[in-house]
Motif scaffolding. Structure first.
Motif, short mmCIF file in Angstrom:
data_model
loop_
_atom_site.label_atom_id
_atom_site.label_comp_id
_atom_site.label_asym_id
_atom_site.label_seq_id
_atom_site.Cartn_x
_atom_site.Cartn_y
_atom_site.Cartn_z
N ILE A 25 0.83 -1.21 0.00
CA ILE A 25 0.00 0.00 0.00
C ILE A 25 0.86 1.26 0.00
CG2 ILE A 25 -1.64 1.35 1.37
CD1 ILE A 25 -2.87 -1.33 2.28
N CYS A 44 -7.62 -2.61 6.37
CA CYS A 44 -7.28 -1.78 5.21
C CYS A 44 -7.53 -2.53 3.89
CB CYS A 44 -5.84 -1.31 5.29
SG CYS A 44 -4.62 -2.64 5.35
N GLU A 57 -8.08 -0.20 0.91
CA GLU A 57 -6.82 0.42 0.47
C GLU A 57 -5.97 -0.59 -0.31
OE1 GLU A 57 -6.36 1.94 4.75
OE2 GLU A 57 -4.88 3.10 3.59
N GLN A 79 -7.48 -0.99 -3.70
CA GLN A 79 -7.21 0.27 -4.42
C GLN A 79 -5.78 0.30 -4.92
OE1 GLN A 79 -9.44 2.61 -5.16
NE2 GLN A 79 -7.95 3.91 -6.23
#
Length: 264
Positions: free
Chosen positions: A55, A82, A85, A88
């Motif tokens: 990340i 997360c 995230e 993403q």
């Protein structure tokens, strides 16, 4: 008489062994499961560290090599709170993928790969990457089971910065199980052995490699679910490996049935 009547088929798999047994019985054969996969162990703490690294570092490429590994990293992200995230971060990088189960996981998450190994092997994936200008790129590599020196050596020849993630590994199977299957093969008391991963092949050939290869090249048929497993069998000198057109369990047993029908 069905196509596997009178045939004893050993199964080296762990996962889906019961399904494979049922497929063999439907074809008239006698299944014998001798799992060589070993016990899967999740490296949870390491996987969580890898997710944070992925990340924060914004890699140019992420290489995902197994569905189990992709899911293990997703679960690690979930434990850390997360997951969004993490997904993403994958959306914002280029994904290089091998393995049908890895592709399936990507589709579930709405992710699109930039590079896919057509034959499912890491060798093919590295060849695909070699066609792209990678100068100065950073890579996140999800390894599977244990380090693969040949693949790492190839990746290290590319002009990239490489980060390795090992979210799970396998503990070796009981040696008694390995020895039992080795003897069945060497004494040619089974007609075929079904393999669903390269780990199973490596665990079988830990000893008595030459005797095993001789048995496979004489009367015992080596059956692989896909190219990665088939290539591993060939690396031990097995000249004929039976492999289905599609890397599916059902297709593998049908291919074996057709093989024996043709060689009746």
């Amino acid at each position: 008489m069905t196509k596997l009547t009178g045939r004893t088929i050993a199964i080296a798999a762990d996962r889906q062994a019961e399904s494979i047994e049922e497929l063999i019985r439907k074809q008239g054969g006698t299944p014998m499961t001798q799992s060589l996969q070993g016990q899967k162990v999740l490296n949870e703490k390491e996987a969580e560290e890898d997710v944070v690294k992925l990340i924060k570092s914004k890699f140019n490429y992420v290489i995902l090599t197994t569905g189990i590994g992709a899911r293990a990293l997703e679960e690690a992200a979930g434990r850390l709170g997360c997951q969004e995230e993490y997904i993403q971060a994958l959306q914002e990088t280029k994904l290089a993928i091998r393995g049908s189960k890895t592709v399936k996981w990507l589709k579930e998450k709405g992710l699109e790969p930039s590079i896919v190994s057509d034959d499912g092997t890491m060798n093919e994936l590295v060849q695909e990457l070699d066609q792209v200008n990678l100068e100065g790129s950073s890579f996140f590599l999800q390894q599977y089971n244990k380090n693969e020196p040949a693949i790492l050596n190839k990746l290290n020849t590319l002009p990239i910065e490489l980060y390795q993630s090992l979210p799970y590994h396998y503990i070796e199977p009981e040696q008694e199980t390995v020895k039992q299957l080795q003897q069945l093969i060497i004494e040619q008391k089974v007609d075929a052995v079904v393999f669903t991963s390269k780990t199973q092949v490596q665990n079988l050939f830990c000893t008595l490699s030459e005797k095993l290869s001789t048995a496979f090249n004489q009367e015992v048929t080596a059956v692989a679910v896909g190219s990665v497993t088939a290539d591993e069998l060939r690396s031990y000198g097995i000249t004929q490996v039976l492999e289905p057109d599609k890397p599916k369990m059902g297709a593998m047993i049908i291919a074996l049935s057709h093989y024996y029908q043709q060689h009746a």
